[in-house]
Design an enzyme around this catalytic site. Sequence first.
Site, PDB file in Angstrom:
ATOM      1  N   HIS A   1      35.499  37.573  35.284  1.00  0.00           N
ATOM      2  CA  HIS A   1      36.541  37.725  34.260  1.00  0.00           C
ATOM      3  C   HIS A   1      37.963  37.634  34.803  1.00  0.00           C
ATOM      4  O   HIS A   1      38.819  36.984  34.221  1.00  0.00           O
ATOM      5  CB  HIS A   1      36.341  39.067  33.547  1.00  0.00           C
TER       6      HIS A   1
ATOM      7  N   GLU B   1      36.461  49.434  31.621  1.00  0.00           N
ATOM      8  CA  GLU B   1      36.732  49.709  30.208  1.00  0.00           C
ATOM      9  C   GLU B   1      36.072  50.996  29.720  1.00  0.00           C
ATOM     10  O   GLU B   1      36.443  51.535  28.674  1.00  0.00           O
ATOM     11  CB  GLU B   1      36.298  48.521  29.339  1.00  0.00           C
TER      12      GLU B   1
ATOM     13  N   HIS C   1      37.148  44.790  34.114  1.00  0.00           N
ATOM     14  CA  HIS C   1      37.972  43.708  33.571  1.00  0.00           C
ATOM     15  C   HIS C   1      39.051  43.316  34.579  1.00  0.00           C
ATOM     16  O   HIS C   1      38.811  42.543  35.488  1.00  0.00           O
ATOM     17  CB  HIS C   1      38.573  44.113  32.222  1.00  0.00           C
TER      18      HIS C   1
ATOM     19  N   GLU D   1      31.843  47.866  32.778  1.00  0.00           N
ATOM     20  CA  GLU D   1      32.687  46.815  32.205  1.00  0.00           C
ATOM     21  C   GLU D   1      33.987  46.604  32.979  1.00  0.00           C
ATOM     22  O   GLU D   1      35.077  46.858  32.480  1.00  0.00           O
ATOM     23  CB  GLU D   1      32.990  47.107  30.734  1.00  0.00           C
TER      24      GLU D   1
END
Length: 308
Positions: free
Chosen positions: A237, A294, A279, A277
Amino acid sequence: MTQEFHQETHHVSIAEHVVSDGASGPYALTTGPDDALWFTLVHSGEIGRLVPGAEPTRHRLESPDCGPTVITPGPDGALWFTEYRADRIGRITVAGVVDEFDVPRPGCGPFGIAAGPDGALWFTETAADRIGRITVDGDVTEFPLPVTGAFPSAITAGTDDAMWFTLNQANAIGRIGMDGAITLHSLPTEAAAPVGIATGRDGALWFVEIAAGQLGRITPDGRITEFPLPDRTARPHAVTVDAEGTAWFTEWGANRIGTLTADGTLTVHDLPTPNSEPHGIAVGPDGAVWTALETGALARIAPAGRST
């Protein structure tokens, strides 16, 4: 062009620092001029600040559902950020004073932002096929892209007095000069969906292809090399480059952090909390690499034995 690499396992220390509940969502982070980590809380409409070893502080924005996403140091000693759902660009001083500026085009979805060599901030408009420029006084100029439905995403300043950005849905890397001239470079892999991009120490740009499970490198003259990851479903990402020229990236879909050195050595590290998660990713004020989880924390990744 595809380049092979060998995989090694190096021992690192990963420490998670809780900065919010799981509903607030740390999304992106950067090191501020005050040697603190500044981060966006995308779901609660806040900007956070963390000095490693201290308690985090949080600053509320005008609207809790404004969707602050990417944050970057500005040329004026403040931090600048995008408000994806509110079509605004925000500015926060290290003392916590916030200003917010409307982008003229409703529904444009500003996402990536970075300081340019001209003393302004440049940002992407994901839903309007435009690159924006905002001065430190809040004056906005927009530059239309030569393609539609491109979903311009992350943006960074290159070493060639230009801004470089990813076109997530146009499968390309873009360059915009300070005169507004735009050049697009198509990626060799179809439907690779590039997202994050960062400037390397050698003048090239590193980017991640979230749909293809690859890292990419592009030189200022447009030569592209792609590096397939061992797990092509990892959903890389975001990417940053450390002082030694190593590219660090988040594997959002695999709950890992990876590195790729200049000699092609790839290493991946599992994060301690399942489904956290990851990011955004950035080099912190302490020289370690930090990533925004996250689920409510910032994680610090450093060689084992280095204090956290």
